[in-house]
Design a protein around this motif. Structure first.
Motif, PDB file in Angstrom:
ATOM      1  N   VAL A 183       0.686  -1.126  -0.235  1.00 38.83           N
ATOM      2  CA  VAL A 183      -0.316   0.236   0.223  1.00 38.83           C
ATOM      3  C   VAL A 183       0.615   1.108  -0.230  1.00 38.83           C
ATOM      4  CG1 VAL A 183      -1.647   1.655   1.503  1.00 38.83           C
ATOM      5  CG2 VAL A 183      -1.411  -1.214   1.099  1.00 38.83           C
ATOM      6  N   ARG A 184       0.289   1.943  -0.983  1.00 37.71           N
ATOM      7  CA  ARG A 184       1.227   2.958  -1.197  1.00 37.71           C
ATOM      8  C   ARG A 184       0.513   5.100  -0.779  1.00 37.71           C
ATOM      9  NH1 ARG A 184       5.830   0.703  -0.792  1.00 37.71           N
ATOM     10  NH2 ARG A 184       6.982  -0.216  -2.344  1.00 37.71           N
ATOM     11  N   PHE A 185      -0.791   4.557  -0.785  1.00 34.94           N
ATOM     12  CA  PHE A 185      -2.042   5.526  -0.119  1.00 34.94           C
ATOM     13  C   PHE A 185      -2.792   5.159  -0.036  1.00 34.94           C
ATOM     14  CE2 PHE A 185      -4.980   7.908  -2.421  1.00 34.94           C
ATOM     15  CZ  PHE A 185      -5.043   9.195  -2.085  1.00 34.94           C
ATOM     16  N   LEU A 186      -3.316   5.820   0.873  1.00 34.87           N
ATOM     17  CA  LEU A 186      -4.652   5.739   1.570  1.00 34.87           C
ATOM     18  C   LEU A 186      -5.815   6.776   1.035  1.00 34.87           C
ATOM     19  CD1 LEU A 186      -7.107   4.312   2.729  1.00 34.87           C
ATOM     20  CD2 LEU A 186      -5.866   5.365   5.211  1.00 34.87           C
ATOM     21  N   GLY A 187      -6.434   7.783   0.831  1.00 31.02           N
ATOM     22  CA  GLY A 187      -7.405   8.875   0.405  1.00 31.02           C
ATOM     23  C   GLY A 187      -8.321   8.813  -0.161  1.00 31.02           C
ATOM     24  N   LYS A 188      -8.743   9.589  -0.334  1.00 27.76           N
ATOM     25  CA  LYS A 188      -9.486  10.184  -1.846  1.00 27.76           C
ATOM     26  C   LYS A 188      -9.235  10.488  -2.869  1.00 27.76           C
ATOM     27  CE  LYS A 188     -13.058  11.327   2.286  1.00 27.76           C
ATOM     28  NZ  LYS A 188     -13.988  11.997   2.000  1.00 27.76           N
ATOM     29  N   LEU A 189      -9.832   9.854  -3.827  1.00 24.90           N
ATOM     30  CA  LEU A 189      -9.513  10.446  -5.418  1.00 24.90           C
ATOM     31  C   LEU A 189     -10.713  11.759  -5.714  1.00 24.90           C
ATOM     32  CD1 LEU A 189      -9.460   6.964  -7.415  1.00 24.90           C
ATOM     33  CD2 LEU A 189      -7.801   7.833  -5.492  1.00 24.90           C
ATOM     34  N   ILE A 190      -9.826  13.036  -6.089  1.00 28.46           N
ATOM     35  CA  ILE A 190     -10.939  13.591  -6.818  1.00 28.46           C
ATOM     36  C   ILE A 190     -10.813  13.584  -7.799  1.00 28.46           C
ATOM     37  CG2 ILE A 190     -10.126  15.248  -4.522  1.00 28.46           C
ATOM     38  CD1 ILE A 190      -7.900  16.727  -6.482  1.00 28.46           C
ATOM     39  N   ASN A 191     -11.713  14.559  -8.391  1.00 34.25           N
ATOM     40  CA  ASN A 191     -12.444  14.550  -9.817  1.00 34.25           C
ATOM     41  C   ASN A 191     -12.390  13.629 -10.184  1.00 34.25           C
ATOM     42  OD1 ASN A 191     -11.757  17.140  -9.821  1.00 34.25           O
ATOM     43  ND2 ASN A 191      -9.683  16.644 -10.414  1.00 34.25           N
ATOM     44  N   ASP A 245       4.073  -6.359  -6.805  1.00 34.30           N
ATOM     45  CA  ASP A 245       5.296  -6.825  -6.511  1.00 34.30           C
ATOM     46  C   ASP A 245       6.100  -6.770  -7.984  1.00 34.30           C
ATOM     47  OD1 ASP A 245       5.196  -6.328  -4.283  1.00 34.30           O
ATOM     48  OD2 ASP A 245       5.560  -8.424  -3.867  1.00 34.30           O
ATOM     49  N   ASP A 246       4.730  -7.493  -8.997  1.00 33.30           N
ATOM     50  CA  ASP A 246       5.010  -8.195  -9.971  1.00 33.30           C
ATOM     51  C   ASP A 246       4.811  -6.804 -11.473  1.00 33.30           C
ATOM     52  OD1 ASP A 246       6.154 -10.345  -9.439  1.00 33.30           O
ATOM     53  OD2 ASP A 246       3.908 -11.328 -10.269  1.00 33.30           O
ATOM     54  N   GLU A 247       6.338  -5.978 -11.766  1.00 33.77           N
ATOM     55  CA  GLU A 247       5.755  -5.125 -12.890  1.00 33.77           C
ATOM     56  C   GLU A 247       4.698  -5.539 -13.900  1.00 33.77           C
ATOM     57  OE1 GLU A 247       8.260  -2.599 -16.088  1.00 33.77           O
ATOM     58  OE2 GLU A 247       9.330  -3.828 -15.085  1.00 33.77           O
ATOM     59  N   GLY A 248       3.736  -4.831 -14.441  1.00 35.11           N
ATOM     60  CA  GLY A 248       2.977  -5.097 -15.464  1.00 35.11           C
ATOM     61  C   GLY A 248       1.336  -5.594 -14.273  1.00 35.11           C
ATOM     62  N   SER A 249       1.285  -5.901 -13.714  1.00 29.44           N
ATOM     63  CA  SER A 249       0.464  -6.638 -13.110  1.00 29.44           C
ATOM     64  C   SER A 249      -1.024  -5.666 -12.241  1.00 29.44           C
ATOM     65  CB  SER A 249       0.544  -7.088 -11.233  1.00 29.44           C
ATOM     66  OG  SER A 249       1.996  -8.100 -11.475  1.00 29.44           O
ATOM     67  N   GLY A 250      -0.752  -4.095 -12.831  1.00 28.72           N
ATOM     68  CA  GLY A 250      -2.095  -3.226 -12.515  1.00 28.72           C
ATOM     69  C   GLY A 250      -2.520  -2.339 -13.582  1.00 28.72           C
ATOM     70  N   ARG A 251      -3.174  -1.309 -13.288  1.00 33.83           N
ATOM     71  CA  ARG A 251      -3.532  -0.756 -14.650  1.00 33.83           C
ATOM     72  C   ARG A 251      -2.693   0.953 -14.187  1.00 33.83           C
ATOM     73  NH1 ARG A 251      -9.783  -1.680 -13.879  1.00 33.83           N
ATOM     74  NH2 ARG A 251      -9.816  -4.459 -14.502  1.00 33.83           N
ATOM     75  N   ASN A 252      -1.945   0.939 -14.011  1.00 32.71           N
ATOM     76  CA  ASN A 252      -1.645   2.603 -13.975  1.00 32.71           C
ATOM     77  C   ASN A 252      -0.488   2.721 -13.343  1.00 32.71           C
ATOM     78  OD1 ASN A 252      -2.485   3.268 -10.759  1.00 32.71           O
ATOM     79  ND2 ASN A 252      -4.234   2.922 -11.727  1.00 32.71           N
ATOM     80  N   ASN A 253       0.272   3.729 -13.022  1.00 38.64           N
ATOM     81  CA  ASN A 253       1.383   3.793 -12.172  1.00 38.64           C
ATOM     82  C   ASN A 253       1.033   5.128 -11.412  1.00 38.64           C
ATOM     83  OD1 ASN A 253       0.839   6.763 -13.295  1.00 38.64           O
ATOM     84  ND2 ASN A 253       3.062   6.744 -14.624  1.00 38.64           N
ATOM     85  N   GLY A 254      -0.056   4.823 -10.096  1.00 38.54           N
ATOM     86  CA  GLY A 254       0.082   5.653  -8.869  1.00 38.54           C
ATOM     87  C   GLY A 254      -1.270   7.347  -9.584  1.00 38.54           C
ATOM     88  N   THR A 255      -1.576   7.599 -11.073  1.00 33.40           N
ATOM     89  CA  THR A 255      -2.166   8.714 -11.603  1.00 33.40           C
ATOM     90  C   THR A 255      -3.017   8.199 -12.207  1.00 33.40           C
ATOM     91  OG1 THR A 255       0.621   9.725 -12.389  1.00 33.40           O
ATOM     92  CG2 THR A 255      -1.907  10.183 -13.255  1.00 33.40           C
ATOM     93  N   VAL A 256      -3.974   9.185 -11.348  1.00 36.05           N
ATOM     94  CA  VAL A 256      -5.774   8.276 -12.383  1.00 36.05           C
ATOM     95  C   VAL A 256      -5.743   9.986 -12.218  1.00 36.05           C
ATOM     96  CG1 VAL A 256      -7.802   7.227 -11.270  1.00 36.05           C
ATOM     97  CG2 VAL A 256      -6.394   6.294  -9.966  1.00 36.05           C
ATOM     98  N   ASP A 257      -6.360   9.600 -13.561  1.00 33.68           N
ATOM     99  CA  ASP A 257      -6.786  10.821 -14.191  1.00 33.68           C
ATOM    100  C   ASP A 257      -6.554  12.248 -13.864  1.00 33.68           C
ATOM    101  OD1 ASP A 257     -10.019   9.770 -14.338  1.00 33.68           O
ATOM    102  OD2 ASP A 257     -10.551  10.397 -12.667  1.00 33.68           O
ATOM    103  N   GLY A 258      -5.580  11.901 -14.018  1.00 34.62           N
ATOM    104  CA  GLY A 258      -3.908  13.236 -14.359  1.00 34.62           C
ATOM    105  C   GLY A 258      -3.303  13.813 -13.386  1.00 34.62           C
ATOM    106  N   ILE A 259      -4.027  13.148 -12.473  1.00 34.01           N
ATOM    107  CA  ILE A 259      -3.920  13.792 -10.819  1.00 34.01           C
ATOM    108  C   ILE A 259      -2.477  12.522 -10.572  1.00 34.01           C
ATOM    109  CG2 ILE A 259      -4.074  14.251  -8.788  1.00 34.01           C
ATOM    110  CD1 ILE A 259      -7.008  15.200  -9.369  1.00 34.01           C
ATOM    111  N   LYS A 260      -1.654  12.520 -10.273  1.00 35.05           N
ATOM    112  CA  LYS A 260      -1.035  11.515  -9.670  1.00 35.05           C
ATOM    113  C   LYS A 260      -0.989  11.373  -7.932  1.00 35.05           C
ATOM    114  CE  LYS A 260       4.242  10.322  -9.987  1.00 35.05           C
ATOM    115  NZ  LYS A 260       3.058   9.224 -11.047  1.00 35.05           N
ATOM    116  N   TYR A 261      -0.663  10.863  -7.711  1.00 36.08           N
ATOM    117  CA  TYR A 261      -1.582   9.938  -5.956  1.00 36.08           C
ATOM    118  C   TYR A 261      -0.367   9.692  -4.967  1.00 36.08           C
ATOM    119  CZ  TYR A 261      -6.202  11.807  -6.918  1.00 36.08           C
ATOM    120  OH  TYR A 261      -7.032  12.075  -7.552  1.00 36.08           O
TER     121      TYR A 261
END
Length: 116
Positions: free
Chosen positions: A33-41, A56-72
Motif C-alpha cells: 500500500v502506497r496511498f490511502l485517501g480520496k480520489l478527486i475529480n 510486486d510484479d511489474e505490469g500487474s496493475g492498471r496505472n502508475n499511481g496516477t488517475v485522471d491526470g492526478i498523481k497520488y
C-alpha cells in the motif's frame, strides 16, 4: 499534464500510519500500500477511501499511481512502468498480507525447500 496530489495528512492520519506500507495479497498477486485517501475529480470514486497499491510484479496493475491526470503516489520499485499499480476501495482487500521476504520465497523458492 499530470498534477501531483497533496495528501491531507490530518485526515485519517492514524489510519494512514497503520495502512500505508502494509503488504496486501489479491488473487495470488502481492503488493504494498502506497496511498490511502480520496480520489478527486472521479465521480465513480464517490466519497470513499481508496488504497493505492504498487504490485510486486511489474505490469500487474492498471496505472502508475496516477488517475485522471492526478498523481497520488510514486512507485518505489517500478518507477518507469505505466501499469504496476492499482487503486482499490478501502475495505475490499485484506491489509497485512505476507511480508516482501515471504512473497519472494513463495514465488521463487522450490516447493521441495518450503518445509525448511
Amino acid at each position: 499534464m499530470v498534477e501531483s496530489m497533496q495528501v491531507d495528512k490530518s485526515a485519517n492520519s492514524d489510519l494512514q500510519a497503520d495502512v500505508v506500507d502494509q503488504r496486501v495479497e489479491q488473487k495470488g498477486k502481492f503488493g504494498t500500500v502506497r496511498f490511502l485517501g480520496k480520489l478527486i475529480n472521479n465521480p465513480k470514486a464517490g466519497d470513499d477511501l481508496w488504497l493505492g497499491i504498487e504490485w510486486d510484479d511489474e505490469g500487474s496493475g492498471r496505472n502508475n499511481g496516477t488517475v485522471d491526470g492526478i498523481k497520488y503516489f510514486d512507485c518505489q520499485f517500478h518507477k518507469n512502468s505505466p501499469n504496476s499499480c492499482s487503486f482499490i476501495r478501502y475495505g475490499k482487500i485484506q491489509i497485512g498480507g505476507v511480508s516482501l521476504r515471504e512473497a519472494i520465497m513463495k514465488k521463487y523458492k522450490p516447493e521441495s525447500m518450503m518445509s525448511e
